[in-house]
Design an enzyme around this catalytic site. Structure first.
Site, mmCIF file in Angstrom:
data_model
loop_
_atom_site.group_PDB
_atom_site.id
_atom_site.type_symbol
_atom_site.label_atom_id
_atom_site.label_comp_id
_atom_site.label_asym_id
_atom_site.label_seq_id
_atom_site.Cartn_x
_atom_site.Cartn_y
_atom_site.Cartn_z
ATOM 1 N N HIS A 1 29.004 66.701 48.635
ATOM 2 C CA HIS A 1 29.358 66.925 50.035
ATOM 3 C C HIS A 1 30.265 65.815 50.542
ATOM 4 O O HIS A 1 30.363 65.587 51.747
ATOM 5 C CB HIS A 1 28.080 67.028 50.866
ATOM 6 C CG HIS A 1 27.189 68.131 50.368
ATOM 7 N ND1 HIS A 1 27.329 69.436 50.779
ATOM 8 C CD2 HIS A 1 26.221 68.120 49.420
ATOM 9 C CE1 HIS A 1 26.439 70.188 50.143
ATOM 10 N NE2 HIS A 1 25.763 69.416 49.300
ATOM 11 N N LYS B 1 38.847 32.728 43.090
ATOM 12 C CA LYS B 1 37.965 31.598 43.427
ATOM 13 C C LYS B 1 38.798 30.368 43.768
ATOM 14 O O LYS B 1 38.512 29.647 44.711
ATOM 15 C CB LYS B 1 37.071 31.269 42.231
ATOM 16 C CG LYS B 1 35.918 32.214 42.018
ATOM 17 C CD LYS B 1 35.037 31.684 40.906
ATOM 18 C CE LYS B 1 33.982 32.689 40.514
ATOM 19 N NZ LYS B 1 33.313 32.345 39.274
ATOM 20 N N GLU C 1 34.830 44.447 34.871
ATOM 21 C CA GLU C 1 35.036 43.024 34.596
ATOM 22 C C GLU C 1 35.227 42.793 33.095
ATOM 23 O O GLU C 1 35.892 41.858 32.675
ATOM 24 C CB GLU C 1 33.853 42.195 35.127
ATOM 25 C CG GLU C 1 34.194 40.737 35.338
ATOM 26 C CD GLU C 1 33.161 39.987 36.152
ATOM 27 O OE1 GLU C 1 33.454 39.589 37.298
ATOM 28 O OE2 GLU C 1 32.032 39.775 35.652
#
Ligand SMILES: O=P(O)(O)OC[C@H]1O[C@](O)(CO)[C@@H](O)[C@@H]1O
Length: 524
Positions: A332, A437, A303
Site C-alpha cells: 500500500h 567523519k 557498507e
C-alpha cells in the site's frame, strides 16, 4: 521459474526459491558451475585473510586461535548470566531494562534481533540510543524515567571511539548523575581491548567488559558479544541462534552450488544486477517481527559492497542498494511503482510459513485465516511482479525462531562475502565512511573558530554584531562562508547565538552576536 533449494535442516527449513526472467525464461546452470571455483577460492581467501565475521567457520577448525576467542566471549556471557541473580543495581532489586548505546553494526543487529525474537514480556526490556540526536537521547531517557535505576547500560563500539556512541554515553552518564545514580555500577562495555571505551570502562570500574575481536567486523558482529549479550539478557536462546548460524555455515560450505544457499543468493544478486549493482535490492519480509531485517541488511550489504575501487585498484564504483520495510504493508506504499514503474530493482521476499504459534489460529472467514491473507498477498505480489518481468528471490523460513534468525544472519553474511569475491571488492573495510567523519570533525573545528570570533566581538563595549562576511574573514575562512552560515543558523536556532539584524532566511542580511561575553575564552 526454476526452483532450487536446501530443505529440512534438522527440523527447520530454508528454501531459496529463485524466480527470474532470462531472455528465454531459463537460467544457465552451467554458468553457475563455472563460477564455483571462483566462489570457493574466494571464500577460502576471505577466511584466511581473517578480515571477517566468519568465525563460525573457524570454530569447526579445532586448534585455531579464533575458537578460544569466541569461546571466551560465550563463556563470559554465560558466567555473567549465571551470576546475574547476584548482580543487582545499587538502588533497585534487579535490572529491568537494557539501554544499548551504539551505532551501525553495533546497533543494527541487536535491534533486528530484539524486534524479531524478544518475548512479549522479556526479563529485561531493551531500548536503543543509536544517534547523536539530543532529542532522541532525551526521549529514550525520559521513557525510562525512574527505571533508570534498574537499567543496565550496554555501550557497544568496536573501535571504542565512534563520536555518536561517545556522545550517547556522556549524555547517559549525565542522566545518571542527575538522578543520583552511580553509572559504573550499571555500565557494561563491549569493545576491542585497550580501546578508548575499554580503558574508560576499566578505569571507571564498570560492571563488566566484553571483548570484541579485530577479526569480527562491526556489521558481521551479531553473533559475537555484540548481539549475543543483549539477546541472552532478553531471554532469547542464543545457543539456538548459534546453532542456526552453524547449520547455515555448514550448508554454505557445500561446493555443489545449487545446495549452497549463500552462493545461490550471491549469484542471484550478480545475475539480477549484472554484477554492477544496476538494480536495487528491495527486501520484503512478510512478517512484522522481521521489520528491521531490511535495515540491518542495508548496512551489511551496502557498507560491504559499496566500494570505489576493486582489489586490483581499478575504479569500479560497485554496490547494491538495499531498501525495504515489510509486506503486505508496503503493497500500500510503493509496490505500484515496482509493478509498473521504473524497472531498477529486484525483490527479495522473506516468507515465513508458520503464522502463529500452534493452537492460536482461527478462521476469520470460512476456511481462511488472517495468515492466509498475508500468504496470499505475498504470493499475489510475487506473481504480479513476475508477470510484468520483475525479478524476485524468495527466502522461506519455517518460522521466526532463534535458529532461523541465526541462519538468516549467517546466510546474508556469507552471501555478501561471496558476492564481494565475485565482483572483486573488499567487503570488510569502509574507507568511504571516513571522509564524512573527517569532514564532520572539520565542521566542529570551524564552529569553535566561529565561536571564538563571535565571543571576541561580543566582549566589546558596545557589542559588535557581525555580518557573515566579517565572521568568515575573521575566521580566515572566506571560502567556508556557506558552512559558517549553517553553523550560525544552527546556533541561533538553539539560542546559542543571537541575530541582531536580518533573518536566517536571507543570509546576507544577518548580523550576529553571542548573548554573553565569555571572558575565559573557552572557545579558542
Ligand atoms: O562499532 P564502532 O567502532 O563504534 O563503529 C560503528 C559503525 O561505524 C562504522 O565504522 C562506520 O562508520 C561501521 O562500520 C560500524 O559498524
Amino acid at each position: 521459474m526454476p526452483m532450487v533449494g536446501n530443505e529440512d535442516f534438522d527440523g527447520w527449513l530454508v528454501v531459496v526459491i529463485v524466480s527470474w526472467i532470462g531472455v528465454d525464461g531459463s537460467f544457465d546452470f552451467d554458468g553457475i558451475v563455472m563460477l564455483i571455483g571462483i566462489v570457493f577460492d574466494a571464500v577460502v581467501l576471505v577466511v584466511h585473510s581473517g578480515a571477517i565475521g566468519v568465525y563460525r567457520w573457524m570454530i569447526c577448525r579445532k586448534g585455531h586461535t579464533a575458537i578460544f576467542a569466541v569461546e571466551l566471549v560465550l563463556c563470559a556471557i554465560s558466567n555473567h548470566l549465571a551470576s546475574q541473580s547476584q548482580i543487582k543495581p545499587p538502588s533497585a532489586g534487579r535490572f529491568t531494562h537494557i539501554l544499548s548505546v551504539g551505532i551501525g553494526g553495533s546497533a543494527l543487529g541487536p535491534q533486528f534481533v530484539a524486534e524479531a525474537l524478544a518475548p512479549d514480556n522479556p526479563p529485561l526490556k531493551i531500548r536503543f540510543i543509536d544517534n547523536t540526536d539530543p532529542a532522541g537521547i532525551d526521549h529514550q531517557i525520559a521513557q525510562l524515567g525512574a527505571e533508570l535505576a534498574s537499567t543496565l547500560v550496554i555501550v557497544v563500539s568496536k573501535s571504542g571511539g565512534t563520536p555518536e556512541t561517545r556522545n550517547g554515553l556522556l549524555e547517559v552518564q549525565k542522566a545518571f548523575r542527575e538522578a543520583g545514580l552511580d553509572f559504573s555500577k550499571q555500565g557494561v562495555a563491549i569493545t576491542q581491548e585497550n580501546s578508548l571505551l575499554d580503558n574508560t570502562a576499566r578505569i571507571e570500574g564498570w560492571l563488566a567488559r566484553f571483548p570484541m575481536f579485530d577479526w569480527v567486523g562491526g556489521r558481521t558482529s551479531e553473533m559475537s558479544a555484540v548481539g549475543l549479550l543483549a539477546a541472552a539478557l532478553q531471554g532469547i536462546d542464543i545457543k539456538e541462534m548459534l546453532a542456526g548460524a552453524a547449520l547455515m555455515d555448514d550448508a554454505n560450505r557445500n561446493n555443489v552450488v545449487r545446495n549452497n544457499p549463500a552462493a545461490l543468493l550471491a549469484l542471484c544478486w550478480y545475475w539480477a544486477s549484472d554484477g554492477v549493482g544496476s538494480k536495487d535490492m528491495v527486501v520484503l519480509p512478510y512478517k512484522d517481527s522481521l521489520l528491521l531485517f531490511s535495515r540491518y541488511l542495508q548496512q551489511l550489504v551496502m557498507e560491504s559492497l559499496g566500494k570505489e575501487f576493486d582489489l586490483d585498484g581499478n575504479r569500479v564504483n560497485q554496490g547494491l542498494t538495499v531498501y525495504g520495510n515489510k509486506g503486505s504493508t508496503d503493497q500500500h506504499a510503493y509496490i505500484q511503482q515496482l509493478r509498473e514503474g521504473v524497472h531498477n530493482f529486484f525483490v527479495t521476499f522473506i516468507e515465513v510459513l508458520r503464522d502463529r504459534p500452534p493452537g492460536h489460529d482461527w478462521e476469520l472467514e470460512p476456511g481462511v485465516t488472517c495468515g492466509d491473507y498475508l500468504f496470499g498477498m505475498l504470493q499475489g505480489t510475487r506473481s504480479a511482479l513476475y508477470s510484468n518481468e520483475r525479478e524476485s528471490i524468495t527466502v522461506t523460513v519455517q518460522e521466526v525462531t532463534p535458529r532461523s534468525v541465526g541462519a538468516l544472519v549467517a546466510l546474508y553474511e556469507r552471501a555478501v562475502g561471496i558476492y564481494a569475491a565475485l565482483v572483486n571488492v573488499n567487503a570488510y573495510h569502509q574507507p568511504g565512511v571516513e571522509a564524512g567523519k573527517k569532514a564532520a570533525g572539520e565542521v566542529l573545528a570551524l564552529q569553535k573558530r566561529v565561536l571564538a570570533v563571535l565571543n571576541e566581538a561580543s566582549c566589546k563595549e558596545p557589542v559588535e554584531p557581525l555580518t557573515l562576511e566579517e565572521v568568515s574573514e575573521r575566521c580566515h575562512a572566506p571560502e567556508d562562508i556557506e558552512m559558517i552560515y549553517k553553523i550560525i543558523a544552527h546556533m541561533a536556532a538553539n539560542d546559542r547565538a543571537l541575530i541582531a539584524e536580518g533573518s536566517c532566511g536571507s543570509p546576507r542580511s544577518i548580523k550576529v552576536f553571542l548573548g554573553e561575553c565569555n571572558v575565559d575564552q573557552l572557545y579558542a
